[in-house]
Design a protein around this motif. Sequence first.
Motif, PDB file in Angstrom:
ATOM      1  N   VAL A 168      87.210  27.919 153.095  1.00  0.00           N
ATOM      2  CA  VAL A 168      85.871  27.891 152.363  1.00  0.00           C
ATOM      3  C   VAL A 168      85.308  29.309 152.115  1.00  0.00           C
ATOM      4  N   ILE A 169      85.391  30.111 153.095  1.00  0.00           N
ATOM      5  CA  ILE A 169      84.813  31.424 152.971  1.00  0.00           C
ATOM      6  C   ILE A 169      85.471  32.534 151.832  1.00  0.00           C
ATOM      7  N   GLY A 170      86.732  31.915 151.608  1.00  0.00           N
ATOM      8  CA  GLY A 170      87.572  32.778 150.698  1.00  0.00           C
ATOM      9  C   GLY A 170      87.027  32.101 149.263  1.00  0.00           C
ATOM     10  N   ALA A 171      86.806  31.114 149.181  1.00  0.00           N
ATOM     11  CA  ALA A 171      86.236  30.279 147.838  1.00  0.00           C
ATOM     12  C   ALA A 171      84.826  30.711 147.562  1.00  0.00           C
ATOM     13  N   PHE A 172      84.200  31.495 148.297  1.00  0.00           N
ATOM     14  CA  PHE A 172      82.800  32.153 148.127  1.00  0.00           C
ATOM     15  C   PHE A 172      82.855  33.364 147.648  1.00  0.00           C
ATOM     16  N   ASN A 173      84.074  34.159 147.394  1.00  0.00           N
ATOM     17  CA  ASN A 173      84.153  35.356 146.925  1.00  0.00           C
ATOM     18  C   ASN A 173      83.128  36.297 147.549  1.00  0.00           C
ATOM     19  N   MET A 174      83.295  36.503 148.717  1.00  0.00           N
ATOM     20  CA  MET A 174      81.868  37.302 149.332  1.00  0.00           C
ATOM     21  C   MET A 174      82.270  38.787 149.525  1.00  0.00           C
ATOM     22  N   GLU A 175      83.338  39.315 148.996  1.00  0.00           N
ATOM     23  CA  GLU A 175      84.059  40.745 149.138  1.00  0.00           C
ATOM     24  C   GLU A 175      82.651  41.560 148.972  1.00  0.00           C
ATOM     25  N   HIS A 176      81.688  41.410 148.292  1.00  0.00           N
ATOM     26  CA  HIS A 176      80.734  42.486 148.026  1.00  0.00           C
ATOM     27  C   HIS A 176      79.737  42.480 149.278  1.00  0.00           C
ATOM     28  N   TYR A 177      79.853  41.476 150.261  1.00  0.00           N
ATOM     29  CA  TYR A 177      78.931  41.480 151.389  1.00  0.00           C
ATOM     30  C   TYR A 177      79.595  42.246 152.638  1.00  0.00           C
ATOM     31  N   LEU A 178      80.582  43.116 152.306  1.00  0.00           N
ATOM     32  CA  LEU A 178      81.016  43.871 153.462  1.00  0.00           C
ATOM     33  C   LEU A 178      80.102  45.018 153.385  1.00  0.00           C
ATOM     34  N   GLN A 179      80.194  45.811 154.533  1.00  0.00           N
ATOM     35  CA  GLN A 179      79.215  47.077 154.589  1.00  0.00           C
ATOM     36  C   GLN A 179      79.686  47.814 153.602  1.00  0.00           C
ATOM     37  N   ASP A 180      78.798  48.814 153.002  1.00  0.00           N
ATOM     38  CA  ASP A 180      79.415  49.921 152.246  1.00  0.00           C
ATOM     39  C   ASP A 180      80.441  50.810 152.763  1.00  0.00           C
ATOM     40  N   TRP A 181      80.449  51.164 154.091  1.00  0.00           N
ATOM     41  CA  TRP A 181      81.218  52.273 154.288  1.00  0.00           C
ATOM     42  C   TRP A 181      82.589  51.518 154.427  1.00  0.00           C
ATOM     43  N   VAL A 182      82.553  50.387 154.720  1.00  0.00           N
ATOM     44  CA  VAL A 182      84.067  49.376 154.411  1.00  0.00           C
ATOM     45  C   VAL A 182      84.815  49.469 153.107  1.00  0.00           C
ATOM     46  N   ARG A 183      84.021  49.262 152.210  1.00  0.00           N
ATOM     47  CA  ARG A 183      84.278  49.099 150.835  1.00  0.00           C
ATOM     48  C   ARG A 183      84.650  50.537 150.234  1.00  0.00           C
ATOM     49  N   ALA A 184      84.202  51.429 151.038  1.00  0.00           N
ATOM     50  CA  ALA A 184      84.560  52.768 150.388  1.00  0.00           C
ATOM     51  C   ALA A 184      85.972  53.080 151.047  1.00  0.00           C
ATOM     52  N   ILE A 185      86.452  52.626 152.199  1.00  0.00           N
ATOM     53  CA  ILE A 185      87.733  53.047 152.595  1.00  0.00           C
ATOM     54  C   ILE A 185      88.715  52.408 151.614  1.00  0.00           C
ATOM     55  N   HIS A 186      89.553  53.268 151.127  1.00  0.00           N
ATOM     56  CA  HIS A 186      90.597  52.703 150.103  1.00  0.00           C
ATOM     57  C   HIS A 186      91.740  53.662 150.148  1.00  0.00           C
ATOM     58  N   TYR A 187      92.683  53.325 151.377  1.00  0.00           N
ATOM     59  CA  TYR A 187      93.959  54.188 151.219  1.00  0.00           C
ATOM     60  C   TYR A 187      95.272  53.359 150.913  1.00  0.00           C
ATOM     61  N   GLY A 188      96.181  53.973 150.102  1.00  0.00           N
ATOM     62  CA  GLY A 188      97.333  53.291 149.771  1.00  0.00           C
ATOM     63  C   GLY A 188      97.948  52.976 151.009  1.00  0.00           C
ATOM     64  N   GLU A 189      99.053  52.029 150.928  1.00  0.00           N
ATOM     65  CA  GLU A 189      99.612  51.767 152.358  1.00  0.00           C
ATOM     66  C   GLU A 189     100.881  52.701 152.413  1.00  0.00           C
ATOM     67  N   ASP A 190     101.077  53.542 151.376  1.00  0.00           N
ATOM     68  CA  ASP A 190     102.353  54.525 151.604  1.00  0.00           C
ATOM     69  C   ASP A 190     102.140  55.455 152.656  1.00  0.00           C
ATOM     70  N   ALA A 191     100.982  55.719 153.166  1.00  0.00           N
ATOM     71  CA  ALA A 191     100.620  56.849 154.125  1.00  0.00           C
ATOM     72  C   ALA A 191     100.332  56.355 155.753  1.00  0.00           C
TER      73      ALA A 191
END
Lengths: 339, 80
Positions: A168-191
């Motif tokens: 149900v939570i997945g169906a709501f598409n709520m990814e933009h309700y994560l805190q900003d600093w979490v959304r800012a973390i983007h590292y590839g899985e290679d490292a």
Amino acid sequence: MRQLILLVTLAVIWLLSYSHLNTVADALIAAMQLTRATPLGEAVHFFCYETPKVLLLLLGIVFVMGIIQTFFAPERTRALLAGRRLGVGNALAAALGIVTPFCSCSAIPLFIGFITAGVPLGVTFSFLIAAPMINEIALALLLSLFGWQVAALYLGLGLLVAISAGIVIGAFNMEHYLQDWVRAIHYGEDAAPQPNDGLALDWTARLAAGMKHVREIVGKVWLYVVIGVGLGAAIHGYVPENVLASFMGRDVWWAVPAAVLLGIPMYSNAAGIVPIVQALIAKGAALGTTLAFMMSVIALSAPELLILRKVLRWQLIVTFVGVVATGILVVGYVFNWLL
Amino acid sequence: MKAVKILGTGCRNCQTTRALVEEVAQALGVAIELEKVERMEDIMRYRIMATPGVVIDGVVVHSGGIPERSAIESWFRAAE
């Protein structure tokens, strides 16, 4: 080889003690010149029988779970879940939630580790709901005080709540309700840092991990067990039969929502709450109502919500609590209706 | 001098880990500079998935649960 002998010896001692619990409890109350016909005798017998029984089962199950957990380091679980779709992913996440080592203080690193590796939000939530709710302490206590049927029901329904709430939570598409600093973390899985999937361990290390798990968990909760069983014993001996049926019985429609609401701000581990719940049921409370209360106390707790607040905005927190509480509510009603 | 960082938000396991690391370093006579990293944003730079974590000279050597004493000893011995 020496380890194997030690393990077998311990297992034999465990079995012998477990099969003589009633004899010992009877002998103890006889030595105190009590009989089970009096409230005091009944309460003391309950305490002398249930305390060692719960502790023995707890020792056994926590040891086995400590070994199983060495196969499921968080890094491995994450790799198993990355890129999974809703549905299958949720079921797998809920199941892995049971066997992956988890403590609420690690909820955030785990959450971020999952999200940044591409595990969908709904799948991550299935894991986060199942991990604390279905734990070895709850299962050991339910098994000991209610029998395997109720323990299995709790396991199955807990999985069901975790899977469906995540979907149900997945169906709501709520990814933009994560805190900003979490959304800012983007590292590839290679490292990623040192690969630590726990697969390289030998059996000596796994058995040692089981012993360590016993020391940590049983060392932490044994006192709650003793106090919980003590309170349960007092309820058993002194509270009259059926006194609770009028307001916690299965015919009281508002009892389930009241139990869930009451459970959210309460925070306890299963060790303290199950013995009391068991005693309440013996006095006429409905099983569904009390199980809903228990799930709510364990799965939804104020301290954990405060921790999650660091990574989730309030809209997502409210959705999380609402969806999980609804799931537990349904479980409570279905149980009361079926049994 | 070794730069040791303890990553954790301040739960009991993190405090125990810190005390244990200090104790072992002292027992082995290894000079360390201990730093506690408590902000979640900073902790997550090290990409651990469970706290407490231990970082020695910039390398993550441990994450999740209280480390065994023998493990801590091996971290300090390995680099000598």
